[in-house]
Enzyme design. Structure first.
Site, PDB file in Angstrom:
ATOM      1  N   LYS A   1       0.870  -1.184   0.000  1.00  0.00           N
ATOM      2  CA  LYS A   1       0.000   0.000   0.000  1.00  0.00           C
ATOM      3  C   LYS A   1       0.904   1.230   0.000  1.00  0.00           C
ATOM      4  O   LYS A   1       1.885   1.291   0.754  1.00  0.00           O
ATOM      5  CB  LYS A   1      -0.909  -0.001   1.228  1.00  0.00           C
TER       6      LYS A   1
ATOM      7  N   GLN B   1     -13.092   6.735  10.556  1.00  0.00           N
ATOM      8  CA  GLN B   1     -12.852   5.445  11.224  1.00  0.00           C
ATOM      9  C   GLN B   1     -14.012   5.048  12.146  1.00  0.00           C
ATOM     10  O   GLN B   1     -14.274   3.858  12.335  1.00  0.00           O
ATOM     11  CB  GLN B   1     -11.548   5.465  12.031  1.00  0.00           C
TER      12      GLN B   1
HETATM   13  P1  NAD Z   1     -11.072  11.925  10.266  1.00  0.00           P
HETATM   14  O1  NAD Z   1     -10.393  13.217  10.006  1.00  0.00           O
HETATM   15  O2  NAD Z   1     -12.081  11.422   9.296  1.00  0.00           O
HETATM   16  O3  NAD Z   1     -11.763  11.956  11.717  1.00  0.00           O
HETATM   17  C1  NAD Z   1     -11.132  12.416  12.887  1.00  0.00           C
HETATM   18  C2  NAD Z   1     -12.222  13.026  13.769  1.00  0.00           C
HETATM   19  O4  NAD Z   1     -11.643  13.305  15.052  1.00  0.00           O
HETATM   20  C3  NAD Z   1     -12.785  14.342  13.229  1.00  0.00           C
HETATM   21  O5  NAD Z   1     -14.194  14.260  13.194  1.00  0.00           O
HETATM   22  C4  NAD Z   1     -12.292  15.396  14.213  1.00  0.00           C
HETATM   23  O6  NAD Z   1     -13.180  16.469  14.374  1.00  0.00           O
HETATM   24  C5  NAD Z   1     -12.179  14.572  15.485  1.00  0.00           C
HETATM   25  N1  NAD Z   1     -11.255  15.118  16.480  1.00  0.00           N
HETATM   26  C6  NAD Z   1     -10.040  15.657  16.271  1.00  0.00           C
HETATM   27  N2  NAD Z   1      -9.479  15.968  17.453  1.00  0.00           N
HETATM   28  C7  NAD Z   1     -10.380  15.648  18.419  1.00  0.00           C
HETATM   29  C8  NAD Z   1     -10.374  15.752  19.845  1.00  0.00           C
HETATM   30  N3  NAD Z   1      -9.353  16.245  20.502  1.00  0.00           N
HETATM   31  N4  NAD Z   1     -11.479  15.328  20.493  1.00  0.00           N
HETATM   32  C9  NAD Z   1     -12.539  14.824  19.834  1.00  0.00           C
HETATM   33  N5  NAD Z   1     -12.601  14.715  18.491  1.00  0.00           N
HETATM   34  C10 NAD Z   1     -11.525  15.106  17.792  1.00  0.00           C
HETATM   35  O7  NAD Z   1      -9.880  10.864  10.425  1.00  0.00           O
HETATM   36  P2  NAD Z   1     -10.007   9.281  10.448  1.00  0.00           P
HETATM   37  O8  NAD Z   1      -9.743   8.718   9.103  1.00  0.00           O
HETATM   38  O9  NAD Z   1     -11.244   8.861  11.176  1.00  0.00           O
HETATM   39  O10 NAD Z   1      -8.713   8.928  11.325  1.00  0.00           O
HETATM   40  C11 NAD Z   1      -8.689   9.223  12.699  1.00  0.00           C
HETATM   41  C12 NAD Z   1      -7.360   8.786  13.295  1.00  0.00           C
HETATM   42  O11 NAD Z   1      -7.205   7.371  13.123  1.00  0.00           O
HETATM   43  C13 NAD Z   1      -6.124   9.421  12.643  1.00  0.00           C
HETATM   44  O12 NAD Z   1      -5.172   9.725  13.641  1.00  0.00           O
HETATM   45  C14 NAD Z   1      -5.619   8.338  11.724  1.00  0.00           C
HETATM   46  O13 NAD Z   1      -4.231   8.459  11.463  1.00  0.00           O
HETATM   47  C15 NAD Z   1      -5.935   7.102  12.555  1.00  0.00           C
HETATM   48  N6  NAD Z   1      -6.054   5.843  11.795  1.00  0.00           N
HETATM   49  C16 NAD Z   1      -5.612   4.718  12.407  1.00  0.00           C
HETATM   50  C17 NAD Z   1      -5.693   3.511  11.745  1.00  0.00           C
HETATM   51  C18 NAD Z   1      -5.232   2.253  12.412  1.00  0.00           C
HETATM   52  O14 NAD Z   1      -5.089   1.241  11.742  1.00  0.00           O
HETATM   53  N7  NAD Z   1      -5.053   2.254  13.697  1.00  0.00           N
HETATM   54  C19 NAD Z   1      -6.230   3.441  10.447  1.00  0.00           C
HETATM   55  C20 NAD Z   1      -6.704   4.611   9.860  1.00  0.00           C
HETATM   56  C21 NAD Z   1      -6.617   5.813  10.545  1.00  0.00           C
END
Ligand code: NAD
Length: 321
Positions: A65, A136
């Protein structure tokens, strides 16, 4: 021989949460048995973002990827994350498929959260809390719905409109949902954190005995969603030890010397193999998810096989064979 090109529209036809959870279970078992290849992720770092390569081999398939993260991309009308997957045949190395992989990432991440909760959370868990209601959260919810009789969903996001939108999605699945404060959201059986935060969003005093937490958001150095004190009183299960130490929820506590690598209770694979279990109703369990390349190759191969069977996608002759 032809290479199959699959767009996000093609992929969506084949994404099924139940099947994805089962596929992840198989992949994590093989990971625990040492039957996969997965070198560390490799990064290119730029001023405005990064690109990372995630190669892995699982059974007769290998792949990589290639995914970016550019938080300011909204200025150009582009998504923050855009992922592409190349799937190869292990026997010949032939590139069987090139596919859009952002939705694939969301699905495999959600499915693995559901899988971890199936093994680690109390069986009677029925109230689920979501801190962070972005992409997520949706697939985490879909996966938990496969594994538990959910009675209620509580949702908190710093952007209230994201929490409201997520609650509407939950309700469209016939489950009660409410937007709440972070503290109220943590009064639940299973807590899912999916923020990109670099400082704790969840306080220690909000977490009661018996809870399970899927800590999804921290997937890089310096990222952290939970108060470190929670880690000290929980059984921590990671997807992969090296990745978790480097960039998982535990990375900050480890770099501060508050937690040691030896404090990790188990890997998810070991839990699936039955080597480690939740020992008491009072245990607090945490699944620290960083996202593994084997999850991607597992789901990409499932999608490829379905697309071939159903004649979906565009076949191209890359090498004029
Ligand atoms: P996204 O931008 O779609 O959603 C993130 C959400 O978190 C947003 O709605 C935002 O408003 C909210 N947010 C930000 N800071 C906040 C806080 N302090 N309190 C409450 N809400 C808050 O992003 P996503 O694709 O859902 O990804 C979220 C996180 O998950 C990222 O850090 C990403 O890197 C990580 N991620 C992890 C994996 C894994 O395999 N573990 C996979 C994909 C993404």
């Amino acid at each position: 021989m032809k290479t199959l090109i699959l767009t996000c529209k093609d992929i969506r036809k084949f994404l099924n949460m139940r099947e994805t959870i089962d596929k992840m279970e198989e992949a994590f078992k093989l990971h625990a048995l040492g039957k996969v290849q997965m070198p560390p992720k490799s990064y290119l770092i730029f001023d405005k973002g990064d690109l990372r390569a995630m190669p892995a081999c699982l059974g007769k398939y290998a792949g990589i990827k290639w995914v970016n993260s550019h938080p300011e991309n909204y200025k150009f009308g582009l998504p923050t994350v855009m992922a592409v997957y190349i799937l190869n045949d292990v026997k010949t190395g032939f590139p069987l498929a090139i596919m859009e992989a952002s939705e694939l990432t969301n699905y495999r991440t959600g499915a693995t959260g559901g899988l971890a909760a199936k093994y680690l959370a109390r069986k009677d868990s029925e109230v689920i809390g979501f801190i962070g209601c972005g992409r997520q959260a949706y697939t985490q919810f879909l996966a938990l719905k496969e594994e538990f009789e959910i009675k209620e969903v509580k949702a908190y996001d710093i952007n209230e409109s994201s929490a409201k939108k997520f609650v509407e999605f939950v309700k469209s699945h016939g489950i009660e949902g409410k937007v709440m404060s972070a503290k109220e959201t943590c009064q639940c059986d299973i807590l899912v954190t999916t923020t990109p935060s670099r400082k704790p969003v969840v306080k220690d005093e909000w977490i009661k005995e018996g809870m399970h937490i899927n800590a999804i958001g921290a997937d890089g150095p310096g990222k952290q969603e939970l108060d470190e004190k929670i880690l000290l009183r929980a059984k921590i299960v990671v997807d992969d030890i090296e990745q978790a130490v480097h960039g998982g929820e535990i990375n900050v506590a480890i770099s501060k010397g508050l937690l040691r690598r030896e404090d990790i209770y188990a890997t998810l694979g070991e839990v699936i193999l039955g080597k480690k279990v939740r020992e008491s109703e009072k245990d607090i369990t945490i699944f620290d998810s960083t996202g593994l390349a084997i999850q991607d190759v597992a789901l990409a191969s499932l999608i490829y096989e379905k697309a071939k069977r159903e004649n979906v996608g565009l076949e191209i002759d890359l090498f004029n064979l």
